[in-house]
Design a protein around this motif. Structure first.
Motif, short mmCIF file in Angstrom:
data_model
loop_
_atom_site.label_atom_id
_atom_site.label_comp_id
_atom_site.label_asym_id
_atom_site.label_seq_id
_atom_site.Cartn_x
_atom_site.Cartn_y
_atom_site.Cartn_z
N MET A 1 0.74 -1.43 -0.09
CA MET A 1 -0.21 0.19 -0.14
C MET A 1 1.02 1.41 -0.04
N SER A 2 1.20 1.71 -1.25
CA SER A 2 1.97 2.91 -1.21
C SER A 2 1.18 4.09 -1.43
N LYS A 3 1.27 5.27 -0.52
CA LYS A 3 0.44 6.44 -0.68
C LYS A 3 1.59 7.41 -1.71
N LYS A 4 2.87 7.41 -1.70
CA LYS A 4 3.88 7.98 -2.11
C LYS A 4 4.39 7.62 -3.68
N ILE A 5 4.43 6.40 -3.77
CA ILE A 5 5.24 5.92 -5.19
C ILE A 5 4.21 6.12 -6.29
N ALA A 6 4.77 6.75 -7.17
CA ALA A 6 4.27 6.78 -8.57
C ALA A 6 4.98 6.24 -9.68
N LEU A 7 4.40 5.61 -10.98
CA LEU A 7 5.13 5.02 -11.71
C LEU A 7 5.53 6.01 -12.79
N GLY A 8 6.74 6.04 -12.93
CA GLY A 8 7.26 6.92 -14.32
C GLY A 8 7.37 5.65 -15.49
N THR A 9 7.19 6.19 -16.68
CA THR A 9 6.85 5.11 -17.69
C THR A 9 7.65 5.48 -19.00
N VAL A 10 9.03 6.09 -18.74
CA VAL A 10 9.79 6.24 -19.89
C VAL A 10 10.31 5.28 -20.39
N GLN A 11 10.48 3.78 -19.61
CA GLN A 11 10.77 2.78 -20.29
C GLN A 11 9.64 1.91 -21.04
N PRO A 242 8.71 14.54 4.30
CA PRO A 242 7.39 14.94 4.19
C PRO A 242 6.90 15.93 3.34
N GLU A 243 7.90 16.58 2.78
CA GLU A 243 7.56 17.72 1.65
C GLU A 243 7.10 16.95 0.41
N ILE A 244 7.34 15.73 0.19
CA ILE A 244 7.30 15.21 -1.07
C ILE A 244 5.96 14.57 -1.29
N THR A 245 5.50 14.85 -2.43
CA THR A 245 3.89 14.37 -2.64
C THR A 245 4.08 12.80 -3.45
N LYS A 246 4.81 12.79 -4.42
CA LYS A 246 5.18 11.69 -5.29
C LYS A 246 6.44 11.42 -5.52
N VAL A 247 6.89 9.89 -5.30
CA VAL A 247 8.24 9.70 -5.62
C VAL A 247 8.14 8.67 -7.01
N LEU A 248 8.47 9.28 -8.16
CA LEU A 248 8.45 8.45 -9.12
C LEU A 248 9.51 7.29 -9.70
N VAL A 249 8.99 6.20 -9.81
CA VAL A 249 9.96 4.94 -9.94
C VAL A 249 9.71 4.47 -11.23
N GLY A 250 10.73 4.12 -12.06
CA GLY A 250 10.94 3.56 -13.37
C GLY A 250 10.95 2.05 -13.39
#
Length: 291
Positions: A1-11, A242-250
């Motif tokens: 359950m991740s509230k902060k992780i978002a998916l980067g889709t460059v790949q 705390p200040e970060i809304t989303k952390v993009l991971v690819g």
């Protein structure tokens, strides 16, 4: 359950990253998207400059996600009304490819384009799209340099996307992260793994990064002392801010996303001050070709 992780889709659209350099096959894209959905990842980040990424996402039934995409890069030195109007036609094309009626956010891909003569015309177009309800939020993807302060002072943006990771703490050290946050701007970070460099085994780091040998030694020692994997340290650090809304991971496959989400839970010990760098030759992958 991740509230902060978002998916980067460059790949999903082009070959990308120091580790793999592979473009993800469409059936694996669907596996990744389904896994993301099942694990409460709500946001996908793409761009027109990511090859076929927008089309791939549209074909993968991502209509239930919040999607962020970005403008073209503007090669011109001066932005005219005619050039700025391309923003509108570009967004319509993105909506068509993504099979969406509206988007969560539309960002200027190269922050410096806003600071060119006439750059405010690009921003005006974004505001029109927002007023029309075609995008919920508008903003910019930027690097950490003098431009950043000018952009946040000059433009009323909703979202900013910036590079940040456990070795790249410049935004914290210079106070800019707090300043951006205090303006109510949503902060999305990219480069959590420095294109995969931070996840490599020490003996597989390419020779051209040898000039930072002391930093690498310290990094692997610190990980060993704290019984952390590189993945645990990098992702926990980012989600702990705390200040970060989303952390993009690819990711290249579902398994990688699974590992990231498993690594996310847990503590992060305090990080020694010397375990950081301000060297843009290392921190901006755009400079790696010149090493």
């Amino acid at each position: 359950m991740s509230k902060k992780i978002a998916l980067g889709t460059v790949q999903f659209g082009i070959d990308y990253g120091i580790n793999s350099g592979i473009k993800v096959e469409s059936n694996e894209v669907i596996n990744i998207i389904n896994y993301a959905r099942d694990n409460d990842i709500k946001l996908l980040d793409t761009a027109q400059l990511y090859g076929s990424s927008e089309k791939v996402l549209g074909d993968a039934n991502t209509q239930d996600f919040d999607i962020v995409t970005k403008t073209r890069g503007f090669d011109q030195e001066v932005i005219t009304k005619k050039i700025a109007s391309l923003v509108i036609s570009d967004l319509n094309k993105s909506l068509r490819l993504l099979k969406q009626k509206s988007l969560y956010a539309f960002l200027v891909h190269h922050g410096e384009d806003l600071l060119k003569p006439g750059g405010e015309l690009i921003f005006n177009q974004l505001q029109i799209l927002k007023n029309q309800g075609l995008v919920n939020k508008i903003g910019v993807s930027a690097y950490i340099d003098d431009q950043l302060i000018k952009i946040i002072d000059r433009f009323d943006i909703d979202i900013i996307q910036l590079p940040m990771n456990i070795l790249d703490r410049r935004l914290i050290e210079n106070g800019l992260l707090k300043k951006i946050y205090s303006k109510g701007i949503e902060i999305h970070t990219r480069s959590a793994f420095l294109q995969g460099l931070l996840l490599m085994n020490q003996n597989t780091i390419p020779k051209k990064f040898d000039r930072w040998k002391d930093l690498w030694n310290l990094w692997y020692e610190w990980l060993a002392d704290n019984k952390l994997s590189a993945l645990e340290a990098t992702i926990r650090y980012m989600v702990s801010i705390p200040e970060i809304t989303k952390v993009l991971v690819g990711v290249d496959n579902k398994n990688q996303l699974q590992k990231i989400l498993q690594a996310e839970d847990g503590n992060i010990p305090s990080i020694p001050k010397e375990l950081s760098s301000n060297d843009v030759s290392l921190l901006n992958p755009g400079n790696w070709d010149h090493l």
